[in-house]
Design an enzyme around this catalytic site. Structure first.
Site, mmCIF file in Angstrom:
data_model
loop_
_atom_site.group_PDB
_atom_site.id
_atom_site.type_symbol
_atom_site.label_atom_id
_atom_site.label_comp_id
_atom_site.label_asym_id
_atom_site.label_seq_id
_atom_site.Cartn_x
_atom_site.Cartn_y
_atom_site.Cartn_z
ATOM 1 N N ASP A 14 0.878 -1.162 0.000
ATOM 2 C CA ASP A 14 0.000 0.000 0.000
ATOM 3 C C ASP A 14 0.926 1.226 0.000
ATOM 4 O OD1 ASP A 14 -2.350 1.622 0.400
ATOM 5 O OD2 ASP A 14 -1.689 1.842 2.481
ATOM 6 N N ASP A 16 -0.110 5.060 0.806
ATOM 7 C CA ASP A 16 -0.354 6.075 1.840
ATOM 8 C C ASP A 16 -0.369 5.416 3.227
ATOM 9 O OD1 ASP A 16 -0.910 8.267 -0.041
ATOM 10 O OD2 ASP A 16 -2.703 7.139 -0.537
HETATM 11 C C1 G6P Z 1 -5.581 5.946 -0.238
HETATM 12 C C2 G6P Z 1 -5.652 6.735 1.047
HETATM 13 C C3 G6P Z 1 -7.035 7.299 1.262
HETATM 14 C C4 G6P Z 1 -7.497 8.045 0.032
HETATM 15 C C5 G6P Z 1 -7.504 7.123 -1.176
HETATM 16 C C6 G6P Z 1 -7.906 7.832 -2.452
HETATM 17 O O1 G6P Z 1 -6.158 4.723 -0.046
HETATM 18 O O2 G6P Z 1 -5.315 5.910 2.128
HETATM 19 O O3 G6P Z 1 -6.979 8.164 2.373
HETATM 20 O O4 G6P Z 1 -8.798 8.573 0.223
HETATM 21 O O5 G6P Z 1 -6.197 6.604 -1.349
HETATM 22 O O6 G6P Z 1 -6.902 8.770 -2.773
HETATM 23 P P1 G6P Z 1 -7.030 9.873 -3.885
HETATM 24 O O7 G6P Z 1 -5.661 10.454 -3.971
HETATM 25 O O8 G6P Z 1 -7.419 9.162 -5.173
HETATM 26 O O9 G6P Z 1 -8.069 10.829 -3.470
HETATM 27 MG MG MG Z 2 -2.820 3.198 3.455
#
Ligand code: G6P
Ligand code: MG
Length: 220
Positions: A14, A16
């Site tokens: 993953d 983030d």
């Molecule tokens: C990751 C993060 C989320 C986020 C999602 C979508 O999973 O952990 O916090 O909302 O990505 O990200 P984006 O950059 O497409 O809005």
């Molecule tokens: Mg994450």
């Protein structure tokens, strides 16, 4: 639930909250949006959003408030603007401690490595970290229709690198991400507190704590 005896051939990361701490920046973007809209939101409520797609995150923040689609799209665009602006100062030093070493260490062992991130900004973040070329495959928020906790994103990442699901291990900081890995029939390693990722096969407090020998060891 899974074929634990299969030898691990690939590690799916993953992004983030595992490779870099953008989980915090996502939170700050949503907090600003919620504050502006006068919607109650805080760090605790944000826990439910960790790893969750943009559209589903907003749906969780809005709850049963009747907000038209067009306005939702504007809100998502605004949050994304806040988030992307917060990436401006990001550089190679912003990888989480141990993350870069873990990726290169996996590769040095002959394992394939891929990104499985729900974020549509995954490539931007990886470029800022100078890690776009560090992975054999990148599955991001635009790759599949069904976001985590559905297994689709990790299955897609596995197919990108030509590895069977049961030969993949996933490193995840989000409950929804561990759910997705388990649903995909993969070995799941949780990064973070027990109450969040304790349902993974293995758990470490931080990426720097990950013991790759333990992760790869055959399990009963
Ligand atoms: C990751 C993060 C989320 C986020 C999602 C979508 O999973 O952990 O916090 O909302 O990505 O990200 P984006 O950059 O497409 O809005
Ligand atoms: Mg994450």
């Amino acid at each position: 639930m899974e074929a634990q005896q299969v030898e691990i051939e690939a590690v799916l990361f993953d992004l983030d909250g595992v490779i870099t701490d953008t989980a915090e920046q996502h939170y700050l973007g949503w907090q600003r949006l919620a504050d502006e809209a006068g919607i109650p939101f805080d760090r605790e409520a944000n826990e439910a959003l960790r790893g969750v797609s943009r559209v589903e995150s907003l749906a969780l923040i809005l709850g049963d408030r009747p907000v038209p689609l067009e306005e939702r799209e504007q809100m998502m665009a605004r949050k994304n603007d806040y988030y992307v602006a917060s990436l401006a100062d990001m550089g190679p030093d912003d990888a989480l401690p141990g993350a870069r070493e873990l990726v290169t260490g996996c590769r040095a062992r002959g394992l394939k490595v891929a990104i499985g991130s729900s974020s549509r900004n995954a490539r931007t973040v990886l470029a800022a970290l100078g890690m776009l070329d560090a992975f054999d495959g990148i599955a991001d928020g635009a790759s599949v229709e069904h976001a985590k906790p559905a297994p689709d994103l990790f299955l897609h990442a596995a197919s990108l690198i030509g590895t069977a699901a049961e030969a993949c291990v996933v490193l995840e900081d989000a409950r929804s991400g561990v759910d997705a890995a388990l649903a995909a029939g993969m070995r799941a390693v949780g990064i973070g507190p027990e109450e969040r990722v304790g349902h993974a096969h293995l758990r470490y407090d931080t990426v720097a704590d990950v013991d790759i020998d333990e992760v790869l060891a055959p399990r009963r």
